[in-house]
Design a protein around this motif. Structure first.
Motif, PDB file in Angstrom:
ATOM      1  N   GLY A  32      45.105  94.292  15.186  1.00  0.00           N
ATOM      2  CA  GLY A  32      45.079  93.626  14.152  1.00  0.00           C
ATOM      3  C   GLY A  32      46.100  93.992  12.781  1.00  0.00           C
ATOM      4  N   TYR A  33      45.488  95.792  12.927  1.00  0.00           N
ATOM      5  CA  TYR A  33      46.713  96.500  12.574  1.00  0.00           C
ATOM      6  C   TYR A  33      48.503  96.588  12.310  1.00  0.00           C
ATOM      7  CZ  TYR A  33      48.510 100.862  10.080  1.00  0.00           C
ATOM      8  OH  TYR A  33      49.399 101.997   9.295  1.00  0.00           O
ATOM      9  N   LEU A  34      48.355  96.397  13.707  1.00  0.00           N
ATOM     10  CA  LEU A  34      50.322  96.503  13.746  1.00  0.00           C
ATOM     11  C   LEU A  34      50.714  95.376  13.710  1.00  0.00           C
ATOM     12  CD1 LEU A  34      49.625  98.286  17.918  1.00  0.00           C
ATOM     13  CD2 LEU A  34      50.995  99.316  15.430  1.00  0.00           C
ATOM     14  N   GLY A  35      49.768  93.884  14.106  1.00  0.00           N
ATOM     15  CA  GLY A  35      50.384  92.660  13.918  1.00  0.00           C
ATOM     16  C   GLY A  35      50.148  92.358  12.730  1.00  0.00           C
ATOM     17  N   GLU A  65      61.811  91.057  17.086  1.00  0.00           N
ATOM     18  CA  GLU A  65      62.266  92.097  17.590  1.00  0.00           C
ATOM     19  C   GLU A  65      63.589  92.532  16.950  1.00  0.00           C
ATOM     20  OE1 GLU A  65      62.356  90.564  22.138  1.00  0.00           O
ATOM     21  OE2 GLU A  65      64.379  90.339  20.783  1.00  0.00           O
ATOM     22  N   ARG A  66      64.235  91.889  16.039  1.00  0.00           N
ATOM     23  CA  ARG A  66      64.778  92.084  14.684  1.00  0.00           C
ATOM     24  C   ARG A  66      63.935  93.013  14.013  1.00  0.00           C
ATOM     25  NH1 ARG A  66      68.033  87.751  12.533  1.00  0.00           N
ATOM     26  NH2 ARG A  66      69.580  89.763  11.364  1.00  0.00           N
ATOM     27  N   SER A  67      62.895  92.806  13.299  1.00  0.00           N
ATOM     28  CA  SER A  67      62.173  93.360  12.237  1.00  0.00           C
ATOM     29  C   SER A  67      61.868  94.929  12.890  1.00  0.00           C
ATOM     30  CB  SER A  67      60.848  92.086  12.080  1.00  0.00           C
ATOM     31  OG  SER A  67      59.928  92.820  12.927  1.00  0.00           O
ATOM     32  N   GLY A  68      61.432  95.037  14.369  1.00  0.00           N
ATOM     33  CA  GLY A  68      61.310  96.646  14.716  1.00  0.00           C
ATOM     34  C   GLY A  68      60.173  96.268  14.551  1.00  0.00           C
ATOM     35  N   ALA A  69      59.001  96.052  14.636  1.00  0.00           N
ATOM     36  CA  ALA A  69      57.859  95.869  14.184  1.00  0.00           C
ATOM     37  C   ALA A  69      57.551  95.336  15.618  1.00  0.00           C
ATOM     38  CB  ALA A  69      57.433  94.765  13.220  1.00  0.00           C
ATOM     39  N   PRO A  70      56.282  96.088  15.608  1.00  0.00           N
ATOM     40  CA  PRO A  70      55.349  96.352  17.165  1.00  0.00           C
ATOM     41  C   PRO A  70      54.826  94.458  17.432  1.00  0.00           C
ATOM     42  CG  PRO A  70      53.944  97.838  15.415  1.00  0.00           C
ATOM     43  CD  PRO A  70      55.530  97.237  14.800  1.00  0.00           C
TER      44      PRO A  70
END
Length: 399
Positions: A155-158, A392-397
């Motif tokens: 939840g934190y990563l999302g 993917e472009r945002s770099g977030a997991p």
């Protein structure tokens, strides 16, 4: 429990300023990922999972600033809250959470023609609807679960992924207007000075969707919460707002539905009326949800009956005027909704009758995302953690 924020309630003008503020920390991270590439990406991924202190080398400046903000605890937040999860939302049976909360949240999102236009440009509404339903449902469940908002948890990563996605969207809108023609760091300096007028509208709409809008939709089928539960709900989601990068003037003093209604009115005043894209997305979403739930293991209602229920919920929770603008048809007259409301009110009474019964209701909600979400997830593989192109472009997991 310490009061959430013992500060004066922000004025309408202060909240309007907050909506314009954007999210400079997330914007700077997206800039740094574009400029520095893989090293910044690795620092972000490791830092989100293990914290800033887990990095063996100094993080890039913007990534470090974002991690420090994420790891800070807003005033008044109970440190044990993340371990317990959103106990109010988890008390809602999964079927009704999917039918009311997720569909209401997405309809609220699609009501913004700016958001709807971006989504329609990204793909056919009918093709993308199951994927968006799955994504919203999975993120919501991960965010609400006990421990879901602990550092490195799904939840934190999302939630951080969603925050960086909003930053990417702001940049894309800026580029579309020709603001980044000069390229490189100079373009980002220009972007920082001329932040698009959308500001924090999109994350604020998302946040209201899974608090106020969700429980207005649930109330339409007889699932209502008392004032103490409202306060608990907004205490939990104030931390989600912190992770999403919302300006504190927007959420810091939102303690119940009445406070949230004032924020929603301010947001709606800045938003144009739903358009053809809004209607296309809402129709596709309702069709996809009814189809997924009717085809789920153990389903007892037909696709037609489920579509009727969703239409009824949306009309009762949004009102006839907005429902008409969203293209939600008026269901045929029937006594089904009053009967459902009565049964749910009786069921909820016994679910919350004692700590033991409340715990059992939460346990059932935690057993899984519910058959309607599983049916929506499996065809598109969202549950495997695949990233969207923007993610993917945002770099977030991946969430």
């Amino acid at each position: 429990m310490t009061a959430l924020h013992p500060t004066p309630t922000p004025t309408t003008a202060e909240r309007a300023t907050g909506l314009h503020a954007g999210d400079p920390l997330a914007d700077a991270v997206v800039a740094e990922l574009d400029l520095l590439g893989a090293p910044a990406q690795r620092a972000l991924d490791v830092g989100l999972r293990g914290g800033l202190a887990s990095l063996h080398e100094p993080a890039p400046e913007a990534v470090a600033a974002l991690l420090r903000q994420l790891e800070s605890t807003p005033p008044g937040v109970d440190p044990l809250m993340a371990h317990r999860g959103d106990v109010v939302s988890l008390s809602v049976p999964p079927l009704w959470f999917g039918l009311c909360s997720i569909t209401g949240t997405l309809a609220h999102t699609y009501a913004s023609p700016a958001v709807a236009g971006r989504l329609v440009r990204a793909g056919s509404p009918a093709v993308m609807a199951p994927r968006r339903l799955a994504g919203a449902g999975v993120w919501a469940r991960q965010t609400m679960r006990p421990g879901g908002l602990l550092r490195g948890a799904p939840g934190y990563l999302g939630t951080v992924q969603l925050r960086l996605l909003h930053a990417r969207i702001r940049l894309t809108a800026f580029e579309r207007e020709g603001g980044a023609a000069e390229g490189g760091a100079s373009a980002w300096n220009t972007f920082a000075r001329r932040r698009p007028p959308t500001g924090q509208d999109d994350p604020a709409r998302t946040w209201l969707g899974l608090t106020l809008v969700s429980f207005r939709a649930l109330a339409a089928v007889g699932i209502e919460i008392d004032p103490d539960e409202e306060h608990s709900l907004y205490r939990y989601w104030s931390y989600v707002a912190h992770l999403l990068g919302l300006d504190e003037t927007l959420y810091g003093n939102v303690l119940d539905h009445a406070d949230a209604e004032r924020l929603r009115a301010l947001l709606d005043a800045r938003t144009a009326a739903p358009d053809d894209n809004s209607r296309a997305l809402t129709t596709a979403m309702v069709d996809a949800q009814a189809r997924a739930m009717a085809g789920a293991p153990g389903a007892v209602l037909s696709e037609e009956h489920l579509r009727y229920l969703i239409h009824s919920v949306l009309r009762q929770s949004f009102g006839d005027e907005t429902a008409d603008l969203l293209g939600v048809p008026v269901p045929a007259a029937t006594h089904l909704m009053p009967l459902i409301g009565k049964l749910n009110r009786q069921s909820r009474y016994w679910q919350t009758f004692s700590p033991a019964s409340s715990g059992e209701a939460r346990r059932r909600a935690l057993d899984g995302p519910g058959p309607e979400l599983i049916a929506a997830v499996l065809p598109v593989g969202t549950a495997t953690g695949h990233r969207s192109r923007e993610g993917e472009r945002s770099g977030a997991p991946a969430a």
